[in-house]
Design a protein around this motif. Sequence first.
Motif: not given
Length: 438
Positions: A1-20
């Motif tokens: 199971m992924a750590h909550p902070s790691s999951a939030r970081r992955d979502r932030a990276v995905a959001w930034a990539a989609d926006t870019g």
Amino acid sequence: MAHPSSARRDRAVAWAADTGVTLAVTLFVVVWTAVATLRPGYGGEPLARTVTGWVLVAVGCGALRYRHRRPVAVAAVTLLACCAYYPLSEQDGPLMVTFAVALYTAAAEGRFAASVALAATTLLAVGAGEVRQAPGNRQIDDTSLVMLAGWLISLVAVGRAQRTRTAYLHEAEQRALAAEREQEARARQSATEERLRIAREVHDVLGHSISLINVQAGAVLHRLSRNPAPETALPAAREALEAVRATSKDALRELRSTLGVLRQADEAAPTAPASGLDRLGELVERARSAGLDAEVRTEGTPRPLPPPLDLAAYRIVQESLTNVTRHARARTALITLTWAGDELRLCVEDDGEGSSGAHAPAGQAPAGDAPRGDASRGHAPAGRAPGSGIRGMTERARALGGDLTAHDTADGFRVTARLPLRAAPTGAPLTTPEGDQE
């Protein structure tokens, strides 16, 4: 199971990539379309058509922001925007790029059938539109149509390949995590087994020696209390102290040997010989110094033993004698070694009180002695918690593929162990600790 902070970081990276990606495609389409209006020969178009065209550009580019959440829906929206934009607008901008990005994303997200269907629909729609054109008015010739087909197939194939690569990397990561967890579990299990092994060795070494010292000290105190005359007391005290010194010396030597596994890599290895049946005579002599008439009997032809088996046999006899001297209040003990074919049988019998002797008559045991029913016998009297003596001997026997039993007899108590000799090398017969061979 992924750590909550790691999951939030992955979502932030995905959001930034989609926006870019959305901003980059939007900037490309808007700039290209705006520059197209400045080309020579462009006569302009009605305002309503221009506004509609820019609205379609905004819809197609804005939909890319959700391409990972709804890949098929975004691909369909961008395709519909392109189908409405190109017949309507005179600017002929690069809005088709949005559909290309959405189609690739659908294939990369695992929507392979949907992406193939969208690509085929696009190709059929373009082909049907060109067929309906009058001769000389076609916008796309046959060569361009073939190139469009290859372009669409390439987008789907590259997306599919990316999906396969992502799945492979994810599986490899999961395997690496599983291997790491398995390695950690094995390390914890090995550490636990080693800790139990060391605890068993320390228990056997210290339990035997301290028990003998306790019995020897208690015996001399009992004798001094009955006859405190100096001419009698001094020889008795000297004899007891010499026995205590010899026993403690042996205990320290065996303890250093046992704790050798905890040495640092740069420390010298212990030079004392490992305990085994060849030192059974010393064990019997120490028991005799505590007042126990111990005897060793050998049946069959002794054979050399592997070190683990030799040590286990020695420790079983040692722990059995420890129980006899501490709890049995016995006068005699018989140790029988039976070499029978492919196994060694150990039997330690005494004439003590058995596992039910709860208390000794006054004056027969030093104060503080535990009753014969101690859990080291495997039979704790009422109200007492089980100990580790019989359990430790049983674990030693089972670890080598054998077994051990301990029970009362008509005359006292008996411990019997069976140790297979499958790993024992053949060789010359060994002499018994008593110097004879039966």
